[in-house]
Structure formats: C-alpha cells, structure tokens
Design a protein around this motif. Structure first.
Motif, short mmCIF file in Angstrom:
data_model
loop_
_atom_site.label_atom_id
_atom_site.label_comp_id
_atom_site.label_asym_id
_atom_site.label_seq_id
_atom_site.Cartn_x
_atom_site.Cartn_y
_atom_site.Cartn_z
N PHE A 194 0.88 -1.17 0.00
CA PHE A 194 0.00 0.00 0.00
C PHE A 194 0.91 1.22 0.00
CE2 PHE A 194 -2.06 3.50 2.23
CZ PHE A 194 -3.28 3.58 1.57
N VAL A 195 0.87 2.01 -1.07
CA VAL A 195 1.76 3.17 -1.21
C VAL A 195 0.91 4.43 -1.28
CG1 VAL A 195 3.53 4.27 -2.62
CG2 VAL A 195 3.47 1.77 -2.43
N ALA A 196 1.21 5.40 -0.43
CA ALA A 196 0.44 6.65 -0.38
C ALA A 196 1.30 7.82 -0.86
CB ALA A 196 -0.04 6.91 1.04
N ILE A 197 0.70 8.67 -1.69
CA ILE A 197 1.35 9.87 -2.20
C ILE A 197 0.45 11.07 -1.91
CG2 ILE A 197 2.04 11.13 -4.28
CD1 ILE A 197 4.02 9.05 -3.67
N LYS A 227 12.90 4.09 -8.51
CA LYS A 227 11.57 3.55 -8.74
C LYS A 227 10.51 4.51 -8.21
CE LYS A 227 12.90 -1.33 -8.51
NZ LYS A 227 12.68 -2.61 -7.80
N GLY A 228 9.44 4.69 -8.97
CA GLY A 228 8.35 5.54 -8.53
C GLY A 228 7.30 4.76 -7.76
N ALA A 229 6.30 5.50 -7.28
CA ALA A 229 5.24 4.88 -6.47
C ALA A 229 4.48 3.82 -7.25
CB ALA A 229 4.29 5.96 -5.97
N ALA A 230 4.30 4.04 -8.56
CA ALA A 230 3.56 3.06 -9.38
C ALA A 230 4.28 1.72 -9.39
CB ALA A 230 3.39 3.60 -10.80
N THR A 231 5.60 1.74 -9.47
CA THR A 231 6.37 0.50 -9.46
C THR A 231 6.35 -0.14 -8.08
OG1 THR A 231 7.85 1.38 -11.16
CG2 THR A 231 8.64 -0.51 -9.91
N LEU A 232 6.51 0.67 -7.05
CA LEU A 232 6.54 0.15 -5.67
C LEU A 232 5.21 -0.47 -5.28
CD1 LEU A 232 8.45 3.10 -3.93
CD2 LEU A 232 9.38 0.88 -4.60
N ALA A 233 4.11 0.03 -5.87
CA ALA A 233 2.78 -0.47 -5.51
C ALA A 233 2.32 -1.61 -6.41
CB ALA A 233 1.77 0.68 -5.58
N ASN A 234 3.16 -2.09 -7.28
CA ASN A 234 2.78 -3.13 -8.24
C ASN A 234 2.15 -4.34 -7.51
OD1 ASN A 234 2.46 -4.50 -10.65
ND2 ASN A 234 4.56 -5.27 -10.68
N GLY A 235 0.96 -4.71 -7.93
CA GLY A 235 0.24 -5.80 -7.30
C GLY A 235 -0.63 -5.35 -6.15
N GLY A 236 -0.42 -4.12 -5.67
CA GLY A 236 -1.16 -3.61 -4.52
C GLY A 236 -1.99 -2.39 -4.84
N PHE A 239 -2.41 5.02 -3.41
CA PHE A 239 -3.35 6.02 -2.89
C PHE A 239 -2.82 7.41 -3.22
CE2 PHE A 239 -4.58 8.63 0.97
CZ PHE A 239 -5.85 8.92 0.48
N LEU A 240 -3.59 8.16 -4.00
CA LEU A 240 -3.23 9.53 -4.38
C LEU A 240 -4.09 10.50 -3.59
CD1 LEU A 240 -2.95 9.04 -8.26
CD2 LEU A 240 -1.11 9.02 -6.57
N ASP A 241 -3.53 11.04 -2.53
CA ASP A 241 -4.26 11.99 -1.68
C ASP A 241 -4.16 13.39 -2.26
OD1 ASP A 241 -5.75 12.91 0.40
OD2 ASP A 241 -4.18 12.68 1.92
N GLU A 242 -5.19 14.20 -2.02
CA GLU A 242 -5.28 15.58 -2.52
C GLU A 242 -5.03 15.62 -4.03
OE1 GLU A 242 -6.65 17.28 -0.54
OE2 GLU A 242 -6.10 16.46 1.41
N LEU A 243 -5.75 14.77 -4.76
CA LEU A 243 -5.56 14.65 -6.20
C LEU A 243 -5.82 15.97 -6.94
CD1 LEU A 243 -5.02 12.75 -8.61
CD2 LEU A 243 -7.48 12.30 -8.70
N CYS A 244 -6.75 16.77 -6.44
CA CYS A 244 -7.08 18.03 -7.11
C CYS A 244 -5.94 19.05 -7.08
CB CYS A 244 -8.36 18.63 -6.50
SG CYS A 244 -9.85 17.68 -6.89
N GLU A 245 -4.90 18.77 -6.29
CA GLU A 245 -3.73 19.66 -6.25
C GLU A 245 -2.78 19.39 -7.42
OE1 GLU A 245 -3.37 22.03 -4.10
OE2 GLU A 245 -4.98 21.52 -2.68
N MET A 246 -2.98 18.29 -8.13
CA MET A 246 -2.10 17.91 -9.23
C MET A 246 -2.33 18.84 -10.42
SD MET A 246 -1.80 14.18 -11.10
CE MET A 246 -1.28 13.35 -9.59
#
Length: 502
Positions: A194-197, A227-236, A239-246
């Motif tokens: 479970f990886v949170a950003i 490695k980015g969060a997408a790679t680290l979370a592979n298979g899991g 979680f992208l918190d405060e997405l509207c800030e992107m």
C-alpha cells in the motif's frame, strides 16, 4: 480474505515452533514480541484471535487484555500461561479472556483451541448478519459507531473486494487515508504493498518522478535510477491523496496510466506495465474544480466510480467522546500519566464544538492536555479556550417541515447570545400593533418557499451543533435529503465567493 491470528510471545524460538504447528491451517499467524508492538498491530489489523503470553519485556499481558476490553476490540483472547499460574489465568477469564492454554503448548492443543474459537467467532458473526446488526465500534483504523460512519463502513465492505476505482471526499483530518488503507486491507491485494502519495506536498516539477520514477541522468541531480510509487505499488494499491492539487499536465499523464496500466519513467525510452489499484482523495469539491477548469473532466469520470464521503467530526455525535477517550488513554499510557476518563461537563463541551480540523484537531487537543497535566479525569478547565468559548448555544424551537404546508419557525428564546435579536423583534411587534389599523391595505411580506426551507434546515443544524442526522430527525426529513440540500448550498456559496473575487 484469510483470518488473522496474533501471537504475542517474547520467545522467538517458541513463536517459530507455534507457527510451524499451524502452517497448514486456513489462517495466518502473525508474531510480535512486546506489548507496544501488539497494541499497534491490533489497531491496524484487527485480528480475529489473540494468543497472549502473560510475561512480556515491556508490560504484563494483563494490561493488554485490559486495553482490549476497555476499547471494546472485537477479538477473542487466549491466555498462554506457565504451569502453576492457573489461578492467574482463571482471573483473566473473569476479565474477558476466552480460554487459556498451559505452556509448553502441544501442537494438537494449539490447533484445537484456535479452531474452536475461530469457529465460535464465525458463528457469532453469522448471527449478527442474520439479525442485521451493523453497529461496529471499530473498523480497521477507524473508531466510532455513528450512523454516518456505519454508512462509510458498508461502502468500504462492498467496494473493497472489487477492482472499481474509489474517490474519497472529505474535509482535512476526517480520515481519508485511513479509509484508503481499510479498502486495501479488505481487498484481495491486502498482502501486497500500500503506497500513499500526497499530491499537495510534492512540488510540481517532481510529481512525475515521484509517481513514475526516473532513470539516471533524466534531470540535474538524478544520479541513480529511482523507482516511482507506481512500481513500488505493483500488485497492490496506490493512494493519491489531494488529487485536485495535481497540475493539468500531470493529470493527463495519470489518465493515460489509469487507462492502459502502462507508463514510462522520466528519461527512459522503455514503457513499463504494472497491476495497481488506484484510490484517490480530495478535500475539495471535485465537480467545482472541473467547472473552474482546474481538474480534467475525463480524469474525474475515470476515478469517480465509487465515491465515499467521510463525514466531518461535528456530524458524528457521540463518536467525538469515544475518540477523545481513546486518545486520552492512549497518550496517558504512552507518557506515564494518570488520565482515565472525561468528565460530563468536558464531554458536553467537546460534543458542542465545531472541530474545523476534525479528528486530527481532536487528537492534538487531547495530546496537549495529557502532556501538560497529570490528573485522573479530564475536566472542562483542561480544555483550551477555543473550545470553551465557542460553544455558546442558541436555544430554539424546531418545527418539523410538513410536506403540504409552509414552514414556520418559532422565535428563539431569550439567551445572552440572542437577547438583542429578541429585543429588536419585540420592539418590531409592538410597533406593528400600534400601527395595525394603518396596514390593512399593505401587502404581506411573502418569502419564497426555498428560502423558508433553507432557513428552517439551517436553524435545525445550528441547534444540533452541526449534527445533520439529529437535525433531520427534528425536521422529520430524510438525512440524505438534508445532506444533499446542505451540500448544494455550500457549493453555490463557494461559486458566488469565487465570482466575487474575480
């Protein structure tokens, strides 16, 4: 989802032996060595069964049993006791333990005891479902049994086993990340990462690297592959918190990733593919962000498949006291303080405060009190001025909204906070009586029904200290109706405010 059994045992060799005894069973046995580790594990994972050694390096096993009982943790406890300590074990049975086993524990005794209590817990769970009792006080990292939280628990239960995208909406401090973790733990991906950003905490220029990673030399300072969060979370779960800030350009790249499951690390030429479930969250109104052009409409519809609205603390009723008591005992135990309970006066003040910072603010307030004081009971005088001085309450009469007749709201009773309003109204009434004979030809003042309805609903919400559920009961309306109207007004107010500043 496999059943969890927690073994609390300070002997590593014994723990390995016990785990070998049950390695082929239809449940997972986890092991911790200290009381602190045990409490942390139970709070995060809620095991169905705990096997508790009485002698631990940092505390007695009895303290953990007391903690489980006081916090109404829905788990069974089996006490593991040395030969000659049966009297102690019997005493613990009276305090809430379900069974005890004598050391050294044989393989058959251990397996039989675990299976017996897991079957009993399963039967109790089935009975609860048959009786439609859905009154959980704890749910993964959540604490609280209010109706809004029970609704959130049900949605999490329904959406977790699926692959649907989830968009969690709620004010800051309402537990959006806790919600995302609960979905992950209830899903088939629970044993994967479970990886949170936090999109609001990462600079715009680093966002792509943070999510998709980069290769050496991709930019100044990129001295190694990362490695980015997408790679680290592979298979899991990612979680992208405060997405509207992107920012919009990154939103475009994220949309492609969500649609294809593929991405290219910054500076690389080879495309990678991963299997990741995306959960997003925001403390803003996403539709308003779309209307204002700050959030891509296509991305909104891609992630907004199953929305979950986390209720603000002020709408959770007695959960405020339950949470405050939990934090009080937790911090008192951690800091060696004597606090055990909250006085009725303090409870009343806590429940009447608006809590703009929600659970996070309550947590900080209680922590501050425990650090600065050392009493057995938290009293009103311990609370900060912002809570004690902002809970002056208007006393009003609520007239339920009738379906077929106009709404009339009664005049507030005289209190210190509204005395001037009452005096003004009395003066106005007296003036009307003096000039009544001149007013026969005047037209009565008629307000639109939507305005009367809005004033009545807002008056009820204010009377109930922001608790929408209680206000709906007083108004004899469906809570969902009141929630919907309230959200519509707040959205309209935000739009008007933004227009005024343009």
């Amino acid at each position: 989802m496999r059943t969890k059994v927690l073994l609390i045992e300070d002997s590593t060799s014994l723990a390995i032996l016990y785990q070998q005894y049950v390695k082929d069973q239809a449940y997972d046995m986890f092991h911790v060595e200290t009381g602190r580790e045990a409490i942390a594990f139970i709070e995060r994972n809620m095991p169905q069964l705990v096997i508790l050694d009485l002698k631990l390096p940092d505390m007695d096993g009895e303290e953990i049993l007391d903690w489980i009982t006081e916090n109404q943790i829905p788990t069974s406890v089996i006490v593991a006791t040395a030969h000659g300590s049966v009297d102690i074990a019997v005493n613990l049975l009276q305090k809430g333990a379900k069974d005890f086993v004598e050391k050294p524990i044989t393989a058959d005794r251990l397996r039989t005891s675990i299976n017996l209590h897991l079957q009993q817990a399963k039967l109790e769970h089935l009975v609860e479902n048959i009786e439609n009792r859905f009154d959980r006080h704890h749910f993964h990292g959540f604490i609280g049994s209010s109706l809004p939280m029970q609704g959130a628990y049900k949605i999490i239960d329904s959406v977790a086993p699926t692959s649907a995208s989830v968009f969690i909406i709620g004010e800051s401090g309402t537990g959006k990340e806790v919600c995302a973790e609960a979905i992950h733990k209830e899903s088939r991906r629970q044993n994967m990462p479970f990886v949170a950003i936090n999109c609001g905490a990462i600079p715009k220029d680093l966002m792509e690297s943070e999510i998709f990673g980069h290769v050496k030399g991709a930019f100044t300072g990129a001295t190694n592959d990362r490695k980015g969060a997408a790679t680290l979370a592979n298979g899991g779960t990612l979680f992208l918190d405060e997405l509207c800030e992107m920012d919009l350009e990154m939103q475009k790249k994220l949309l492609r990733f969500l649609q294809t499951g593929t991405y290219t690390p910054l500076g690389a030429s080879k495309e990678l593919k991963v299997d990741v479930r995306i959960i997003c969250a925001t403390n803003r109104n996403p539709l308003l962000e779309v209307e204002e052009g700050r959030f891509r409409e296509d991305l909104y519809y891609r992630v907004h498949v199953v929305p979950i609205e986390m209720p603000p603390l002020r709408e959770r009723g007695n959960d405020i006291v339950i949470l405050a008591t939990h934090f009080l005992k937790l911090y008192a135990r951690e800091d060696g303080k004597k606090f055990k309970e909250i006085s009725k006066d303090a409870e009343s003040l806590l429940k009447r405060y608006r809590w703009p910072g929600n659970v996070r603010q309550l947590q900080n307030v209680i922590r501050n009190i425990v650090v600065l004081n050392n009493d057995t009971k938290l009293n009103a005088e311990h609370l900060p001025a912002q809570i004690t001085q902002s809970t002056a309450k208007k006393t009003v009469s609520i007239v339920p909204i009738q379906r077929s007749t106009p709404v009339q709201t009664s005049t507030p009773l005289q209190t210190d906070s509204v005395a001037s309003v009452v005096e003004e109204r009395n003066t106005h009434t007296h003036s009307q009586e003096e000039h009544r004979h001149h007013e026969y030809t005047d037209k009565p003042k008629i307000q639109p029904m939507w305005l009367i309805e809005r004033e009545a609903i807002q008056q009820a919400i204010d009377y109930c200290d922001g608790n929408v559920l209680n206000a709906a009961v007083l108004l004899e309306l469906s809570p969902s109706t009141v929630y919907r109207k309230k959200q519509a007004w707040e959205t309209e107010a935000e739009v008007d405010e933004k227009k005024a500043h343009q």
